[in-house]
Every structure is written in structure tokens, then in C-alpha cells.
Motif scaffolding. Structure first.
Motif, short mmCIF file in Angstrom:
data_model
loop_
_atom_site.label_atom_id
_atom_site.label_comp_id
_atom_site.label_asym_id
_atom_site.label_seq_id
_atom_site.Cartn_x
_atom_site.Cartn_y
_atom_site.Cartn_z
N UNK A 176 0.85 -1.19 0.00
CA UNK A 176 0.00 0.00 0.00
C UNK A 176 0.88 1.24 0.00
N UNK A 177 0.25 2.38 -0.05
CA UNK A 177 1.01 3.62 -0.11
C UNK A 177 0.35 4.66 0.78
N UNK A 178 1.17 5.50 1.42
CA UNK A 178 0.65 6.60 2.23
C UNK A 178 1.09 7.92 1.63
N UNK A 179 0.41 8.97 2.04
CA UNK A 179 0.85 10.32 1.65
C UNK A 179 0.39 10.67 0.26
N UNK A 180 1.35 11.15 -0.55
CA UNK A 180 1.01 11.65 -1.89
C UNK A 180 0.28 10.58 -2.68
N UNK A 181 -0.67 11.02 -3.49
CA UNK A 181 -1.52 10.06 -4.19
C UNK A 181 -1.68 10.44 -5.66
#
Lengths: 194, 203
Positions: A45-50
Motif C-alpha cells: 500500500x502507499x501513504x501520503x502523496x496520491x
């Protein structure tokens, strides 16, 4: 002690709430990636900028366009830029560029490479392309390295694709994928207001 | 003993509460990374931490660079964009061209030189393309003076004439400017080297 514990719990909850925000998109099409390892499902998964503002970019932009690391960029500056046959191009907007850029870089915002720009022939002419109005010749065009904000900035790949569409030879285009983000993260210096 | 514990607890609670409120106020007041801190246009920017972090190392940058053989002293300043509105594509492009010229030739193009906005506008008007600065060409004078071509295949250039205006006057078509230029390459190296007093051959 009960009020103290309660206070601590409330404080932690207040300060920690931003950390529990939902995951952000990695690419235009994917929010998460999953795979199985030893029969167990693993998720990335990824956090922050999208996405769509910050989509993670692939390593290779187009066939024939090489992707560089920092040492290759420095070697490019020492060789091609030094002897006047190459240009390191920062495709960010002037406001970002003026806050700090790779030493020796030239600011040409990505939007100016777009085919909709009526002044693009003038720009290509400044990059050494001759006969831009009739039959463009790229024989004396500069070899260029383009970079943007970083690995999740689509502007540099977009600019490269626009240049390829305009006929710029892939062999004269290179891509520094790490961009200003990687450059600063490893402690390399910036040049301000150049 | 119990009373002391309670007091200690209250003090801790008060300290933590104060710290929390103070931090919130500081963040609200200063808003690090807020878009209003960025000067100029409100363009999509990268997240705060990425831009702000490298600024510590930025201060010494010019000194480090000065010895590297790359000269930055004669690089033109960035064109200052109007802070109220986004700069137009024309301004951005010619700012970029100026940057490129500075990097490749060591100086920004002077007005009128190849690479400058003026040069581009002149070239476009010669080529007969509509630009933002040249309104639609009126065909009226052509009908008034259609006989010029039949009198002579030469044209005496008067002050103020351009290849475009000559083409317009003689043929009623500014697009013929390039034809006139090609016919006269023996006396003109570039379209802009047209001077009053010259006699150009008409194709």
C-alpha cells in the motif's frame, strides 16, 4: 492516576489520527498491489502523496530512452554539458525551479513540450533542431536529460513522450527518474536561482 | 498520599494539555508548507516535506558550484510571472527559450534575435500565420492597386515595407512573402535583412 491515563489516551488519539488516514493510490489504475508468498497474501500500500498528482512512474519511459541514476547525471554534466553538446532539463515550473535545482540544469517546463503549445517550434529551434517549420532535422539537436520532482512525477515522462512525438530521436533523450527528490534525499547540493 | 497523587496527575494533565494547545496554535499560525507561502501561481506542488527538507543544504550551493567549471553568473534571471494570474504559455515558452539560449550561448537572446519573442512574431507575420499580435490582414488595398505586378517584375522597397506587406500589396496574399524571399536570396541572407531602397525581384 485515572485522569492522567485518560488524558494520555485522548492526546495520542488526537495526534495519531492523521496517521490512520486511508492509503493513497500508487498508479492511475492501482491503489494497492498484492501477491502471495508461501501461500500468504502480501499487500503493498502507499501513504501520503496520491495519484493522479503523484503517480509512481515506471523505470523505462519509452524504447531507446535510457534511464539514469545520479552518477550518470553527474557524468552527463561533466561530459555532454561541459562540452556544449548536452542539456540537463528541469521540467518543473519556474517557481519550483527557483527554489533549487540540480546544478547546471535548465528550466523548460513540461507543458511547453506539449503539442498544443503553438510556440513549440521556437522551443525546438532553441534546442538545436533545424528546419522546424518544414522538415525538421535533429542532426545538431542537443542530447538531453530530463527530470522532474521525482519518481512519482509524470511531467518528465510526458515531456519525453511529447518530444518523441515531435520526432526528437530517442537516442538523444535520457530520463533521470529520481528527480529533485532523490537528488536531495541523498544529500547532493542544489543550485538556487540559477 | 492519595491527595498528592491526585495533584501530580492534575499537573501532568495540565502540562500535556498546554503543550497540545500550544502546538496546535503554532501549526495554525505558521502553517508550514501552506500554498500561500509559495509565491506566484497556485500550481500543483509536491508535498511540503520534500521541498522544505533540502533547503538546509541549499545555502551553500552557489559556493560549491562556482568551481565546477559551469558558470552561472551570466544566466538570465527567471522571468517574473505576474503573481495574480498564471503566466501564459507564450511567456513560459519564451522564458524557457531564454533559459536554453543562456545555457547554450551564454547570453539570453536580445529582442529581435532568433529565439526572442519579437523574432518569432515577425517570422510568423512574414509567413502569414495569424498571431496574437497581428490582426487579420485586410485585402482592401489589393483591389485598389492591382496593376503593380503588371507594370514591373521588380519592387522598390519603401520605408516600413516588410516581405509580408509587399506580398500583400502585390499579390493580395501575405503568404507569398516566402516566395519573394526565395526569389531574392542573392541580395537577402535573411527575411529581416530587407531594407528600404532595395529593389526586389517578384516571383
Amino acid at each position: 492516576m485515572v485522569p492522567v491515563n485518560r488524558t494520555v489516551a485522548v492526546t495520542v488519539a488526537c495526534l495519531g489520527s492523521p496517521l490512520l488516514a486511508q492509503s493513497s493510490a500508487i498508479t492511475e489504475t492501482a491503489r494497492t498491489f498484492s501477491f502471495s508468498m508461501h501461500g500468504e497474501e502480501v499487500t503493498i500500500t502507499r501513504r501520503g502523496a496520491s495519484c493522479p498528482n503523484s503517480c509512481v512512474q515506471p523505470m523505462s519511459v519509452a524504447p531507446g530512452v535510457a534511464t539514469l541514476g545520479e552518477l550518470e547525471v553527474i557524468a552527463f554534466l561533466q561530459n555532454a554539458v561541459s562540452n556544449g553538446s548536452g542539456l540537463l532539463i528541469d521540467v518543473r515550473m519556474p517557481t519550483s525551479f527557483s527554489t533549487g535545482a540540480v546544478p547546471g540544469a535548465v528550466n523548460v517546463p513540461a507543458a511547453t513540450f506539449a503539442p498544443e503549445n503553438p510556440y513549440r517550434p521556437d522551443l525546438l529551434s532553441a534546442m538545436g533542431v533545424t528546419g522546424v517549420d518544414s522538415t525538421p532535422s535533429f542532426a545538431s539537436a542537443f542530447s538531453i536529460v530530463l527530470y522532474g520532482r521525482g519518481t512519482d512525477d509524470k511531467d518528465a515522462p510526458n515531456a519525453i513522450n511529447s518530444l518523441l512525438d515531435a520526432g526528437y530521436p530517442a537516442g538523444k533523450i535520457q530520463y533521470y527518474r529520481g528527480g529533485i527528490s532523490d537528488w536531495t534525499q541523498i544529500g547532493l547540493n542544489l543550485s538556487v536561482g540559477q | 498520599m492519595k491527595h498528592t497523587q491526585k495533584t501530580t496527575g492534575l499537573i501532568r494533565m495540565a502540562i500535556m494539555g498546554t503543550a497540545f494547545v500550544a502546538l496546535t496554535v503554532v501549526l495554525l499560525v505558521f502553517q508550514p508548507g501552506s500554498p500561500r507561502h509559495a509565491s506566484g501561481t497556485a500550481l500543483p506542488e509536491t508535498s511540503v516535506t520534500r521541498v522544505a527538507a533540502p533547503l538546509e543544504s541549499v545555502v551553500t550551493a552557489p559556493a560549491d558550484v562556482s568551481g565546477s567549471g559551469v558558470s552561472f553568473t551570466d544566466v538570465a534571471q527567471q522571468p517574473v510571472a505576474p503573481s495574480s494570474a498564471a503566466p501564459s504559455m507564450r511567456d513560459i515558452t519564451f522564458g524557457a527559450i531564454s533559459n536554453l539560449k543562456s545555457a547554450t550561448t551564454g547570453k539570453a537572446p536580445a529582442p529581435g534575435e532568433p529565439g526572442s519573442l519579437l523574432h518569432s512574431v515577425v517570422q510568423r507575420s512574414i509567413a502569414g500565420e495569424p498571431t496574437q499580435t497581428s490582426p487579420v490582414v485586410q485585402p482592401e488595398p489589393v483591389a485598389a492597386k492591382p496593376a503593380r505586378k503588371s507594370v514591373s517584375d521588380k519592387y522598390f522597397v519603401r520605408p516600413g515595407d516588410t516581405l509580408g506587406s509587399i506580398a500583400q500589396e502585390v499579390y493580395g496574399d501575405a503568404g507569398m512573402a516566402s516566395e519573394i524571399f526565395l526569389k531574392n536570396t542573392n541580395i537577402m541572407s535573411r527575411p529581416e535583412s530587407l531594407r528600404a531602397g532595395m529593389i526586389v525581384d517578384l516571383p
